[in-house]
Scaffold this active site. Sequence first.
Site: not given
Length: 445
Positions: A145, A138, A274, A168
């Site tokens: 990530v 990601g 978020d 991450k």
Amino acid sequence: MLINLEQLHLSRNNLSGELPEELGNCQVLTILALDSNSFQGTIPSFLSNLNGLEFINLSCNNFSGVIPQELGLLNELQELYLAKNILSGHIPLVIENLTNLYMFDISYNDIEGSVPEKGVFSNLAQATESFATSNLIGAGKYSHVYKGVLLSKGEGSSNQKSNAVAVKVFDLQQLGSSKGFMVECEALRLIRHRNLIRIRTCCSTFDYNGNDFKALVFDYMPNGNLHRWLHPEIDELKSLRPLSLTQRLSIVIDIADALDYLHHNCYPSVIHCDLKPSNILLGEDFSACVGDFGLAKLLPDPVSKSLVESESSIGIRGSIGYVPPEYGDGGPVSTAGDAYSFGVLLLEIFTGKNPTELMFKDGLTLHNFVEMAFPEQVMDIVDPNLIALDVMENISFKKMREFLVSIIEVGLTCSKQWPIDRMSMEDVATQLHRIKDVYLPNINC
Ligand SMILES: *[C@@H]1O[C@H](CO)[C@@H](O)[C@H](O)[C@H]1NC(C)=O
Ligand SMILES: *[C@@H]1O[C@H](CO)[C@@H](O)[C@H](O)[C@H]1NC(C)=O
Ligand SMILES: *[C@@H]1O[C@H](CO)[C@@H](O)[C@H](O)[C@H]1NC(C)=O
Ligand SMILES: *[C@@H]1O[C@H](CO)[C@@H](O)[C@H](O)[C@H]1NC(C)=O
Ligand SMILES: *[C@@H]1O[C@H](CO)[C@@H](O)[C@H](O)[C@H]1NC(C)=O
């Protein structure tokens, strides 16, 4: 009796005496905070029985003697604070083998030797094959990530497990990324819920070149994020079976439970800010965890000034399509804002429509689109995959319609324009559990 105790917070209580041996029975304890009391005696070696311990704070007491070797068996230990006691002797070598330990404070004692230079960076580099592109799972504005496998190498760890993790790594060149790291670390460090991504380590160190390196280590979630299941790429269409009705229901319940916990059972409350499908992660059994707390806000703000952000420095909190209308107008961040994003997310999960799709423009939103069909034509707007699939699961069409009407009503109420008209996440969670009990009593979620 306390055998199921997971956290023990007794800081600043004027407690005295030695630590009772019964503490050694709290096998599932993860957090032990006994700082700022008047405990005395040695740090008991039976603490090593509590092998799930992740956090220990014994600072500001009267513990004496040496740091027991046995602490080196606590493979899950991430933070160990022993400052301001009257400990002596050397730091046991085994401490160096605690791969997850990243905070270790022994200041104001009479201990020789320095805090071991932890090889956290090299552990993470090894785990991810030097952050290989092939392990990239990601990427966001502030971070990449990677999937990795951490090897626990603590001596005597009977469970020599190798652990799949997601690492991450923050791109520190990006303005604001360092702040995102701190916010996420602070928000997630001491909160635990089965539907929140579990942070294993906040790691702030240096790479081989001496550059700052900041990363968070999470449990790896084998099914990736919800977005890829709702809107699969062409090449994944075959491998990703559409989620069933029961899976979707249990995912929204998981998310609602997590938000209820963050809003109503944490102090300070955590506002996620978020919520969207790419921030919902799915475990092997499709249980859902809320992740990515990079925009989270704690209310009331903690004293630590570094976290107090001016809204202007960050722009609007959230992602297009999910951000509540009042944030766009400069309104304050609130639990009702999260409820809005949750409502949109719920509507997306059951209609299969992305709120950022091209059709949603000129004042038409996913909310309005669903509202226009509600309740009579609700079957016309739900994800067609859902109907095709679940008729096969022997749920009658009529029952399914009733069920969808009650679920979608929750999504519509949450995504109302005015914050005051929305449901609290506590009520949402209660309502969704009730709907589940009525329509799908046989599933566990
Ligand atoms: C703390 O405990 C001691 C005795 O153990 C007592 O004398 C003292 O008053 C207590 N302090 C407070 C602030 O309660
Ligand atoms: C550990 O305890 C000390 C003394 O009470 C406190 O100042 C410190 O903030 C605690 N550390 C953490 C990380 O909670
Ligand atoms: C710690 O012990 C010393 C003496 O050994 C005593 O003077 C001091 O008051 C104790 N401190 C606390 C916080 O109990
Ligand atoms: C630390 O781990 C290594 C590798 O597993 C092992 O050889 C070593 O004996 C351990 N060190 C201590 C002090 O336990
Ligand atoms: C659904 O119905 C069919 C035929 O009536 C039956 O064979 C099947 O076992 C049922 N499936 C479930 C999950 O109940």
